[in-house]
Design a protein around this motif. Sequence first.
Motif, PDB file in Angstrom:
ATOM      1  N   THR A   1       0.639  -9.813  -8.739  1.00 24.84           N
ATOM      2  CA  THR A   1       1.410  -8.917  -7.879  1.00 24.84           C
ATOM      3  C   THR A   1       1.866  -9.623  -6.613  1.00 24.84           C
ATOM      4  OG1 THR A   1       0.163  -7.025  -8.732  1.00 24.84           O
ATOM      5  CG2 THR A   1       1.355  -6.701  -6.673  1.00 24.84           C
ATOM      6  N   MET A   2       0.960 -10.404  -6.031  1.00 25.06           N
ATOM      7  CA  MET A   2       1.307 -11.025  -4.758  1.00 25.06           C
ATOM      8  C   MET A   2       2.172 -12.273  -4.930  1.00 25.06           C
ATOM      9  SD  MET A   2       0.102  -8.597  -3.246  1.00 25.06           S
ATOM     10  CE  MET A   2       0.915  -9.083  -1.735  1.00 25.06           C
ATOM     11  N   ALA A   3       2.347 -12.730  -6.142  1.00 27.36           N
ATOM     12  CA  ALA A   3       3.363 -13.759  -6.402  1.00 27.36           C
ATOM     13  C   ALA A   3       4.757 -13.149  -6.393  1.00 27.36           C
ATOM     14  CB  ALA A   3       3.097 -14.429  -7.747  1.00 27.36           C
ATOM     15  N   LEU A   4       4.830 -11.819  -6.529  1.00 26.02           N
ATOM     16  CA  LEU A   4       6.108 -11.120  -6.646  1.00 26.02           C
ATOM     17  C   LEU A   4       6.435 -10.229  -5.457  1.00 26.02           C
ATOM     18  CD1 LEU A   4       5.653  -9.951 -10.355  1.00 26.02           C
ATOM     19  CD2 LEU A   4       7.042 -11.885  -9.563  1.00 26.02           C
ATOM     20  N   LYS A   5       5.414  -9.766  -4.726  1.00 27.14           N
ATOM     21  CA  LYS A   5       5.609  -8.731  -3.710  1.00 27.14           C
ATOM     22  C   LYS A   5       5.082  -9.167  -2.343  1.00 27.14           C
ATOM     23  CE  LYS A   5       7.160  -6.038  -6.959  1.00 27.14           C
ATOM     24  NZ  LYS A   5       8.572  -5.620  -7.015  1.00 27.14           N
ATOM     25  N   GLU A   6       5.637  -8.535  -1.307  1.00 29.25           N
ATOM     26  CA  GLU A   6       5.174  -8.790   0.061  1.00 29.25           C
ATOM     27  C   GLU A   6       3.992  -7.898   0.434  1.00 29.25           C
ATOM     28  OE1 GLU A   6       6.081 -11.055   2.125  1.00 29.25           O
ATOM     29  OE2 GLU A   6       7.909 -11.835   1.188  1.00 29.25           O
ATOM     30  N   ARG A   7       3.865  -6.776  -0.251  1.00 26.90           N
ATOM     31  CA  ARG A   7       2.787  -5.838   0.085  1.00 26.90           C
ATOM     32  C   ARG A   7       2.424  -5.025  -1.139  1.00 26.90           C
ATOM     33  NH1 ARG A   7       4.274  -1.819   4.677  1.00 26.90           N
ATOM     34  NH2 ARG A   7       4.814  -0.388   3.001  1.00 26.90           N
TER      35      ARG A   7
ATOM     36  N   CYS B   1      -1.957 -14.784   1.697  1.00 27.48           N
ATOM     37  CA  CYS B   1      -2.214 -13.348   1.532  1.00 27.48           C
ATOM     38  C   CYS B   1      -3.229 -12.857   2.564  1.00 27.48           C
ATOM     39  CB  CYS B   1      -2.742 -13.046   0.129  1.00 27.48           C
ATOM     40  SG  CYS B   1      -1.588 -13.493  -1.185  1.00 27.48           S
TER      41      CYS B   1
ATOM     42  N   GLN C   1      -1.098  -8.013   2.130  1.00 28.48           N
ATOM     43  CA  GLN C   1       0.204  -8.313   2.723  1.00 28.48           C
ATOM     44  C   GLN C   1       0.439  -9.819   2.645  1.00 28.48           C
ATOM     45  OE1 GLN C   1       0.096  -6.758   6.696  1.00 28.48           O
ATOM     46  NE2 GLN C   1      -0.153  -4.632   6.035  1.00 28.48           N
TER      47      GLN C   1
ATOM     48  N   ARG D   1       3.151 -12.932   0.624  1.00 29.08           N
ATOM     49  CA  ARG D   1       3.346 -13.535  -0.691  1.00 29.08           C
ATOM     50  C   ARG D   1       2.335 -14.663  -0.942  1.00 29.08           C
ATOM     51  NH1 ARG D   1       8.473 -13.262  -3.545  1.00 29.08           N
ATOM     52  NH2 ARG D   1       9.229 -11.150  -3.186  1.00 29.08           N
TER      53      ARG D   1
ATOM     54  N   GLN E   1       1.253 -18.214  -1.943  1.00 30.77           N
ATOM     55  CA  GLN E   1       1.901 -19.514  -1.797  1.00 30.77           C
ATOM     56  C   GLN E   1       1.271 -20.529  -2.748  1.00 30.77           C
ATOM     57  OE1 GLN E   1       4.597 -19.814   0.347  1.00 30.77           O
ATOM     58  NE2 GLN E   1       4.272 -17.591   0.558  1.00 30.77           N
TER      59      GLN E   1
ATOM     60  N   LEU F   1       5.715 -19.217  -8.938  1.00 27.91           N
ATOM     61  CA  LEU F   1       5.985 -19.732  -7.602  1.00 27.91           C
ATOM     62  C   LEU F   1       6.970 -20.904  -7.672  1.00 27.91           C
ATOM     63  CD1 LEU F   1       2.355 -19.626  -6.158  1.00 27.91           C
ATOM     64  CD2 LEU F   1       4.088 -17.812  -6.225  1.00 27.91           C
TER      65      LEU F   1
END
Length: 413
Positions: A81-87, A113, A132, A134, A136, A161
């Motif tokens: 999820t956090m590879a795709l979204k900011e939050r 993150c 919160q 992305r 890295q 990424l």
Amino acid sequence: MKIEIIPQPLVGSVKAVASKSHAHRLLIAAALSKRTPAISIDTTSQDIEATRACLLQLKKDHPVLDCKESGSTLRFLLPVTMALKERALFLGCGRLPQRPISPLKEEMEAHGCKFINKHRKKGNSAEICEIQGRLQAGVFTLPGNVSSQYITGLLYALPLLESGSQIRITTPLESRGYVDLTLDVLKQFHIEVYIEEKEGCPTYKIPGGQKYLPPGDLAAEGDWSNIAFWIIAGILSSDSGIICNGINPRSMQGDREILNLARRMGGNLTVKGNSVLSMANTLSGIHVDASPIPDLVPILAVAASTAKGTTRIHNAHRLRIKESDRLASMYDCLSRVGAKITEEPGGLIVEGVPRLKGGTVSGYNDHRIVMAMTVASIVSEAPIIIEGAEAVNKSYPTFFEDFEALGGEYHVL
């Protein structure tokens, strides 16, 4: 649901339900593909449906992922999820909000993150964390004796990424079969992962900027972790045996090791094509290293309860952070029905007795405990009553239907 299991042997044939492990992986890879392939999953469960629902949330800018009680869903989708979204906000119920996500959390924090823990209730679920920032690219370091689900989540996320990354495993890798299953699915979706290994400690090198390209329509394999209950049931039952259909003997699922473990104990097994015939035989105690096969421990403890001699199950520390503390749960349940069992910090010691005596046990809101104690009724002199038997819905909603089809008898109290 409180049920009474009547002791008697089982006989007949049963088809394996779809593998949760394989289904999770196929669904996630499919959701990350530009063209979504058809995924055939002929049976479902609460955990599989949790993953389906969470993947739909990935279409939103700020997804809310309710993982229910599925540890796989949570740990796989945290990095994805956090590879795709900011939050994103992650929810769960049962024991899941208390189950660990370290050291994956710390590695994600070191790569962009920020985790915010709130633990507020939202309906039947509770907030696990809001994240919160992305994810890295970079070097991710994990010990090999933590959940393989952390490695799987990163293996799915890092190809998305822009830059390349590495996952360095610093100690010998446990539960390798689950990682191998992940790598097999990724290969089918044309994701490249390069592996270097030194003294049992692999480093996974993942180029960035990759695209998930589905090979065509796919089907989830039959589940070795669940069919293991019927394989042991056949050995504990009659000479007619149980035929277990729909399983791949060449599967990457680590729990296919039940074949070797059952044979080491003296089990009478015949494999033909995608079927296993499991027939009655006298079992003997063995030593079991549970590190690669933790999900098999509950049913192995049942098999050991009336086997000749002593069975020692070790390297099972991670069972304490499953849906229940499975070492404590199996110790309590088997003790209550007459087994001679000792709980250790990282395992169990079981000295076989001729028969169990029956009694009342808790299902501990744990599907594998309920299924194991149902099979234990085969070698019991009196009925076994299980409280909270509905826990089977987590992975195997039709378990009691299949039990009844094999000649099992139970009553809802």
